[in-house]
Enzyme design. Sequence first.
Site, PDB file in Angstrom:
ATOM      1  CG  HIS A  30      50.868  63.068  88.158  1.00 19.24           C
ATOM      2  ND1 HIS A  30      51.559  62.018  87.824  1.00 19.24           N
ATOM      3  CD2 HIS A  30      51.532  63.544  89.157  1.00 19.24           C
ATOM      4  CE1 HIS A  30      52.601  61.769  88.714  1.00 19.24           C
ATOM      5  NE2 HIS A  30      52.568  62.866  89.789  1.00 19.24           N
ATOM      6  CE  LYS A  84      54.283  64.591  85.966  1.00 20.79           C
ATOM      7  NZ  LYS A  84      55.207  65.817  86.335  1.00 20.79           N
TER       8      LYS A  84
HETATM    9  N1  LIG Z   1      60.310  66.385  92.275  1.00 19.00           N
HETATM   10  C1  LIG Z   1      59.187  66.441  92.932  1.00 19.00           C
HETATM   11  O1  LIG Z   1      58.924  66.045  94.200  1.00 19.00           O
HETATM   12  C2  LIG Z   1      58.070  67.266  92.347  1.00 19.00           C
HETATM   13  C3  LIG Z   1      58.345  67.714  91.182  1.00 19.00           C
HETATM   14  N2  LIG Z   1      57.345  68.621  90.384  1.00 19.00           N
HETATM   15  C4  LIG Z   1      57.648  68.897  89.235  1.00 19.00           C
HETATM   16  O2  LIG Z   1      58.116  70.481  89.405  1.00 19.00           O
HETATM   17  C5  LIG Z   1      57.748  71.067  88.213  1.00 19.00           C
HETATM   18  C6  LIG Z   1      56.742  72.196  88.656  1.00 19.00           C
HETATM   19  O3  LIG Z   1      55.578  71.584  88.757  1.00 19.00           O
HETATM   20  P1  LIG Z   1      54.195  72.765  89.271  1.00 19.00           P
HETATM   21  O4  LIG Z   1      54.733  73.599  90.366  1.00 19.00           O
HETATM   22  O5  LIG Z   1      52.899  71.739  89.244  1.00 19.00           O
HETATM   23  O6  LIG Z   1      54.231  73.642  87.826  1.00 19.00           O
HETATM   24  P2  LIG Z   1      53.748  75.067  87.659  1.00 19.00           P
HETATM   25  O7  LIG Z   1      53.504  75.107  86.205  1.00 19.00           O
HETATM   26  O8  LIG Z   1      52.354  75.140  88.625  1.00 19.00           O
HETATM   27  O9  LIG Z   1      54.820  75.844  88.223  1.00 19.00           O
HETATM   28  C7  LIG Z   1      56.041  76.112  87.582  1.00 19.00           C
HETATM   29  C8  LIG Z   1      56.318  77.481  88.041  1.00 19.00           C
HETATM   30  O10 LIG Z   1      57.594  77.900  87.345  1.00 19.00           O
HETATM   31  C9  LIG Z   1      57.447  79.120  86.616  1.00 19.00           C
HETATM   32  N3  LIG Z   1      58.838  79.160  85.634  1.00 19.00           N
HETATM   33  C10 LIG Z   1      58.624  78.652  84.462  1.00 19.00           C
HETATM   34  N4  LIG Z   1      59.900  79.035  83.691  1.00 19.00           N
HETATM   35  C11 LIG Z   1      60.389  79.904  84.734  1.00 19.00           C
HETATM   36  C12 LIG Z   1      61.631  80.780  84.408  1.00 19.00           C
HETATM   37  N5  LIG Z   1      62.442  80.863  83.282  1.00 19.00           N
HETATM   38  N6  LIG Z   1      61.811  81.488  85.554  1.00 19.00           N
HETATM   39  C13 LIG Z   1      61.008  81.788  86.559  1.00 19.00           C
HETATM   40  N7  LIG Z   1      60.228  80.863  86.546  1.00 19.00           N
HETATM   41  C14 LIG Z   1      59.662  80.103  85.653  1.00 19.00           C
HETATM   42  C15 LIG Z   1      56.184  79.097  85.791  1.00 19.00           C
HETATM   43  O11 LIG Z   1      55.730  80.122  85.217  1.00 19.00           O
HETATM   44  P3  LIG Z   1      54.797  80.083  83.951  1.00 19.00           P
HETATM   45  O12 LIG Z   1      53.472  79.554  84.564  1.00 19.00           O
HETATM   46  O13 LIG Z   1      54.346  81.613  83.729  1.00 19.00           O
HETATM   47  O14 LIG Z   1      55.210  79.291  83.000  1.00 19.00           O
HETATM   48  C16 LIG Z   1      55.338  78.541  87.159  1.00 19.00           C
HETATM   49  O15 LIG Z   1      54.825  79.477  87.850  1.00 19.00           O
HETATM   50  C17 LIG Z   1      57.323  69.999  87.077  1.00 19.00           C
HETATM   51  O16 LIG Z   1      58.382  69.658  86.432  1.00 19.00           O
HETATM   52  C18 LIG Z   1      56.690  68.937  87.872  1.00 19.00           C
HETATM   53  O17 LIG Z   1      56.731  67.686  87.507  1.00 19.00           O
HETATM   54  C19 LIG Z   1      56.198  68.686  91.094  1.00 19.00           C
HETATM   55  C20 LIG Z   1      55.770  68.390  92.276  1.00 19.00           C
HETATM   56  C21 LIG Z   1      56.965  67.569  93.071  1.00 19.00           C
HETATM   57  O1  LIG Z   2      53.966  67.351  88.384  1.00 20.52           O
HETATM   58  C1  LIG Z   2      53.568  67.103  89.319  1.00 20.52           C
HETATM   59  O2  LIG Z   2      52.469  67.467  90.066  1.00 20.52           O
HETATM   60  C2  LIG Z   2      54.452  65.986  90.070  1.00 20.52           C
HETATM   61  N1  LIG Z   2      55.514  65.742  89.659  1.00 20.52           N
HETATM   62  C3  LIG Z   2      56.355  64.692  90.071  1.00 20.52           C
HETATM   63  C4  LIG Z   2      56.720  63.723  89.081  1.00 20.52           C
HETATM   64  O3  LIG Z   2      56.692  63.852  87.827  1.00 20.52           O
HETATM   65  O4  LIG Z   2      56.544  62.486  89.465  1.00 20.52           O
HETATM   66  C5  LIG Z   2      56.243  64.342  91.367  1.00 20.52           C
HETATM   67  C6  LIG Z   2      54.812  64.375  91.934  1.00 20.52           C
HETATM   68  O5  LIG Z   2      54.365  63.017  91.567  1.00 20.52           O
HETATM   69  C7  LIG Z   2      53.918  65.609  91.519  1.00 20.52           C
END
Ligand SMILES: NC(=O)C1=CN([C@@H]2O[C@H](COP(=O)(O)OP(=O)(O)OC[C@H]3O[C@@H](n4cnc5c(N)ncnc54)[C@H](OP(=O)(O)O)[C@@H]3O)[C@@H](O)[C@H]2O)C=CC1
Ligand SMILES: O=C(O)C1=N[C@H](C(=O)O)C[C@H](O)C1
Length: 269
Positions: free
Chosen positions: A154, A158
């Site tokens: 990743h 991450k």
């Molecule tokens: N299940 C799936 O298919 C996937 C899962 N994921 C997961 O999703 C999560 C997010 O990934 P990603 O988008 O890359 O991360 P990012 O850090 O880009 O986005 C997370 C966002 O959530 C915000 N946030 C955190 N705490 C709060 C809160 N209390 N209230 C409102 N907003 C909040 C963050 O703000 P700030 O930056 O200010 O903290 C940030 O803007 C991770 O756990 C990742 O592993 C990702 C891709 C696919």
């Molecule tokens: O953090 C990410 O970017 C992603 N998180 C998910 C994971 O923890 O598997 C899904 C995807 O791989 C992207």
Amino acid sequence: MRIAVLGAAGRMGQALTRTLAETPGCTVAGGLEAEGSPAIGQDIGTLAGLDPLGVAITDDALHLFAHADGVLDFTSPAATVAFAGLAAQARIVHVIGTTGFSEDDLIKLEAAARHAVIVKAGNMSMGVNLLAALTARVAATLGPEFDIEILEMHHRHKRDAPSGTSLMLGAAAAKGREVSLAEHSVRTRDGETGPRRTGDIGFAALRGGDVVGEHRVIFAGRERIELAHIASDRGIFARGAVTAALWGRGKSPGLYSMADVLGLQVLGL
Ligand SMILES: NC(=O)C1=CN([C@@H]2O[C@H](COP(=O)(O)OP(=O)(O)OC[C@H]3O[C@@H](n4cnc5c(N)ncnc54)[C@H](OP(=O)(O)O)[C@@H]3O)[C@@H](O)[C@H]2O)C=CC1
Ligand SMILES: O=C(O)C1=N[C@H](C(=O)O)C[C@H](O)C1
């Protein structure tokens, strides 16, 4: 369906907004960021690279949950646990893509699911959920003379390891073998590890650059079988999340998976 995006300024938040805006039957009901975020007050569409949608990102979670039928949550474990309580109170669908939960967090999410529809998956893409089903099938077919290793890569931002996807794939392999993942998983190797224990399921995590997400399940014996998934666009996760929200509307409270949404269990995969 009125759907709000939690963590709207994040990598996934922006992909979710773009997908919601183009999905018939959905409206972007709002976007949430934490208090103090520079995104507060910005238009959610503009932030996601679209024309303005006339929806300003807010830090008022109570107001947002009261005016939505569902929320898409890709934030952080602590935030998601708090949001599960709000979604249960508001009786709306909570789609959880966040990864990196502790055992204690998972217990809290299970408790919230007694009152709310939660769809939760470490990976919302159709391809990875199919890969998990195939992993269970191959693990059930091959004997323990095949060593199972799960490798992921990743992007450098991450925060959690193993990835949620790797844990899903490990759980699928353990289910196929009819063993407990907790008793057989090996998450780190360093120094004098001794030989590999028969039946272990190993995890390895690489981090770097802008890699969206790559996973490989290796079955290594006298011959080697490898199953792999490569994500090149976060839109695949976003499409899965929106599909899950639409599917969850009107369902009985419970903790559902993407396999439920995609009907993979019905197919016997
Ligand atoms: N299940 C799936 O298919 C996937 C899962 N994921 C997961 O999703 C999560 C997010 O990934 P990603 O988008 O890359 O991360 P990012 O850090 O880009 O986005 C997370 C966002 O959530 C915000 N946030 C955190 N705490 C709060 C809160 N209390 N209230 C409102 N907003 C909040 C963050 O703000 P700030 O930056 O200010 O903290 C940030 O803007 C991770 O756990 C990742 O592993 C990702 C891709 C696919
Ligand atoms: O953090 C990410 O970017 C992603 N998180 C998910 C994971 O923890 O598997 C899904 C995807 O791989 C992207």
